[in-house]
Design an enzyme around this catalytic site. Structure first.
Site, mmCIF file in Angstrom:
data_model
loop_
_atom_site.group_PDB
_atom_site.id
_atom_site.type_symbol
_atom_site.label_atom_id
_atom_site.label_comp_id
_atom_site.label_asym_id
_atom_site.label_seq_id
_atom_site.Cartn_x
_atom_site.Cartn_y
_atom_site.Cartn_z
ATOM 1 N N THR A 259 -2.958 -8.088 5.359
ATOM 2 C CA THR A 259 -4.200 -7.364 5.637
ATOM 3 C C THR A 259 -5.321 -8.389 5.779
ATOM 4 O O THR A 259 -5.202 -9.527 5.304
ATOM 5 C CB THR A 259 -4.558 -6.406 4.488
ATOM 6 O OG1 THR A 259 -4.661 -7.154 3.269
ATOM 7 C CG2 THR A 259 -3.504 -5.313 4.333
ATOM 8 N N HIS B 198 3.836 0.110 0.937
ATOM 9 C CA HIS B 198 3.595 0.422 2.347
ATOM 10 C C HIS B 198 4.588 1.507 2.751
ATOM 11 O O HIS B 198 5.763 1.460 2.374
ATOM 12 C CB HIS B 198 3.783 -0.819 3.224
ATOM 13 C CG HIS B 198 2.826 -1.921 2.902
ATOM 14 N ND1 HIS B 198 1.615 -2.059 3.521
ATOM 15 C CD2 HIS B 198 2.895 -2.935 1.993
ATOM 16 C CE1 HIS B 198 0.974 -3.111 3.027
ATOM 17 N NE2 HIS B 198 1.736 -3.655 2.089
ATOM 18 N N HIS C 27 -6.010 2.421 1.352
ATOM 19 C CA HIS C 27 -5.076 1.674 2.202
ATOM 20 C C HIS C 27 -3.675 1.641 1.609
ATOM 21 O O HIS C 27 -2.705 1.427 2.311
ATOM 22 C CB HIS C 27 -5.553 0.233 2.402
ATOM 23 C CG HIS C 27 -6.874 0.130 3.087
ATOM 24 N ND1 HIS C 27 -7.085 0.531 4.383
ATOM 25 C CD2 HIS C 27 -8.072 -0.325 2.640
ATOM 26 C CE1 HIS C 27 -8.348 0.323 4.719
ATOM 27 N NE2 HIS C 27 -8.969 -0.190 3.666
ATOM 28 N N HIS D 147 2.028 -3.092 -4.989
ATOM 29 C CA HIS D 147 1.543 -2.022 -4.120
ATOM 30 C C HIS D 147 2.624 -1.663 -3.100
ATOM 31 O O HIS D 147 3.680 -2.295 -3.054
ATOM 32 C CB HIS D 147 0.241 -2.433 -3.409
ATOM 33 C CG HIS D 147 0.412 -3.591 -2.484
ATOM 34 N ND1 HIS D 147 0.180 -4.883 -2.871
ATOM 35 C CD2 HIS D 147 0.808 -3.658 -1.185
ATOM 36 C CE1 HIS D 147 0.414 -5.699 -1.851
ATOM 37 N NE2 HIS D 147 0.797 -4.976 -0.826
#
Length: 574
Positions: free
Chosen positions: A224, A117, A87, A115
């Site tokens: 999420t 995106h 993901h 993280h």
């Protein structure tokens, strides 16, 4: 649930399975973002969901959002490992070594991971948050958990998690960042395999030179499933800028793309901003789609739009007074083909920001002025859009070159009657007949058509309001002006033509127009999506409009006629 599994569920973009017991995805499965609210046990249909589109016109400054305190953000040994979980790409940190506090947070937080995106390509950006409708190419999240809480407790507490979002923007200029180059070398399409970080990379190295005092704050959720409404969000105003080739490595090497949740409804939540964050003072517009249209600009706080020295004006040729002191200008670096740094869609115009060193003097100005930017005003496909008019004639477009007195700060210049000098150039279409004739035969100037073609080629990259693009093409101001006679002009004292309408401008409006292809002019309303961006003519209120004593250059056709007459006279006598 084991701690490692909980860590995965807490990752704002890094889940594989959560307490819902269901697989989820961004694309190509049953449980895409539009169905997350139906997942068992999830909060994805709540009223405090993230991400959001931050409308800066509705953001309020909060004096309590002061500087952050970061512990070990500068350490090059806190990143433990990197993992592709299907993901996102996540960087795990060593436990208990990194902390965040301050910045208006009510507690101290332990930072646990970072993280990312991203989207598909540069034409399909993938940040989760938006600013005024603009989505950036990528977004980095730094996730921290309130100290003293278990993971379960953090997800159940309104402010249990603090997430910091950094937009990532591409550049084609400069060297490739060694830090980001090293980071992307670890990217792989092998899922769920943790790779130890061997390079020395700090969080500060990744953030680079972003101003950490400028940020937005709101209460939201994980982005999420389970979408727990437990997050204090900090979205930084300035983006991280890295080379375009490094951004492209994320979708290419990770093996998936478009890993972001669409923006969610605000549902009455208030978005705040730190005192250092630049915000629009008030929403204004030219027409009827905002609170303050042209007729209401005078109601804006701290505005001067009802003053008696406002701009633009209608210039009546017969009333202009000749002034011998209005001589030639001196232009410094107007011929520099690398002087335009970037082009911005402000929502009111297209603005070209210039590099330092460009200057204007002479022309009766009395001071040396630093050139800051140039921008455009236009109409629509069936209407003219210049701001100034001459004998009530409105031209299709007008270009303004904005200059500030070199000896003043911008703040001081805005409060000084001659603090700014703006050069106005009319722009109109070259007819098919004129195109077939040389510029020396037209009697009006033509810009370097290639220069305007290069400039308008960037418009497709700034369709979104407040979007911007760096300029790499060779375009000089001289190229844009072409052969305009810069010794023939009108002069008067006026104001800025947009709020706050400061009456601080010495105006120079050149008599000759720049001639360009009509198709190039039409690209401005077509690509930006708005039109008729000009202020109506304001009252003169006794001001005098001056004109240069020298007459404009005669059309070459007349010059040729005079030459023929002279030749005829020569033959008569000899």
């Amino acid at each position: 649930m084991h701690l490692s599994a909980l860590l995965l569920c807490l990752s704002l973009g890094a889940l594989v399975k959560c307490a819902t017991g269901s697989d989820w995805c961004y694309t190509d499965c049953d449980d895409t973002p539009s169905t997350w609210e139906n997942l068992h046990g999830a909060s994805c249909g709540g009223k405090r969901q993230s991400p959001i589109d931050i409308d800066t016109n509705n953001v309020h400054a909060d004096l309590h959002l002061l500087n952050f305190n970061f512990v070990n953000f500068s350490s090059k040994h806190v990143i433990k490992s990197i993992i592709n979980n299907g993901h996102t790409v996540k960087l795990k940190l060593h436990d208990g070594e990194v902390e965040v506090s301050g910045g208006g947070l009510n507690d101290a937080y332990s930072t646990i991971q970072l993280h990312f995106h991203w989207g598909d390509t540069e034409h399909h950006p993938g940040s989760e948050h938006k600013i005024d409708g603009q989505r950036y190419l990528m977004e980095m999240h730094i996730v921290s958990m309130m100290k003293g809480l278990t993971m379960q407790q953090a997800t159940e507490k309104s402010e249990g998690i603090a997430a910091m979002a950094f937009f990532i923007k591409a550049t084609e200029d400069g060297d490739v960042s060694p830090t980001w180059s090293n980071l992307t070398s670890y990217l792989t399409n092998v899922m769920d395999t943790e790779i130890d970080m061997e390079h020395d990379i700090s969080i500060d190295d990744l953030i680079k030179d972003v101003d950490l005092t400028k940020f937005y704050r709101y209460m939201g959720s994980l982005t999420t499933p389970n979408c727990n409404e437990a997050v204090v969000w900090t979205v930084f105003h300035e983006p991280i800028i890295i080379h375009k080739t490094l951004i492209q490595k994320f979708p290419e090497k990770a093996g998936f793309r478009n890993v972001y949740r669409p923006t969610q409804a605000l549902n009455g939540r208030q978005v705040l901003a730190s005192p250092a964050t630049p915000l629009p003072s008030h929403p204004w517009c030219y027409h009827d789609h905002c609170e303050y249209t042209q007729s209401e600009w005078s109601r804006l706080p701290n505005a001067y739009c009802a003053g008696e020295s406002q701009s633009p004006i209608n210039i009546a040729k017969s009333s202009a007074v000749k002034e011998e002191k209005l001589g030639a200008f001196h232009f410094e670096k107007f011929d520099d083909k690398h002087v335009i740094e970037k082009i911005i869609n402000t929502g009111h115009t297209v603005k070209c920001v210039l590099k330092e060193g460009v200057e204007v003097s002479g022309g009766g100005l009395g001071h040396v002025f630093s050139t800051l930017q140039l921008h455009f005003h236009w109409g629509a496909h069936d209407s003219e859009g210049s701001e100034h008019t001459v004998d009530s004639k409105r031209y299709p477009m007008e270009m303004h070159i904005v200059n500030k007195r070199k000896d003043l700060t911008l703040e001081k210049a805005l409060q000084t009657t001659d603090g700014l000098a703006v050069l106005g150039f009319f722009i109109e279409a070259t007819s098919a007949k004129e195109k077939s004739r040389s510029s020396s035969e037209q009697g009006a100037s033509s810009s370097d058509m290639d220069a305007l073609k290069k400039l308008t080629s960037y418009l497709s990259a700034i369709k979104n309001i407040i979007s911007e693009v760096n300029v790499t093409e060779e375009i000089s101001i001289d190229d844009l002006l072409g052969s305009v006679n810069r010794e023939s002009y009108y002069r008067y004292n006026g104001s800025l033509t947009t709020p706050s309408c400061n009456q601080a401008v010495v105006w120079t409006v050149f008599k000759e127009s720049i001639k360009v292809d009509e198709t190039l002019m039409m690209m401005f309303p077509k690509e930006t999506g708005y039109h008729n961006v000009f202020r109506s003519a304001q009252g003169l209120h006794g001001r005098t409009v001056y004109t240069t004593a020298a007459a404009a250059r005669a059309p070459v056709s007349i010059s040729l006629l005079l030459a023929c007459l002279c030749a005829f006279h020569f033959r008569l006598h000899f």
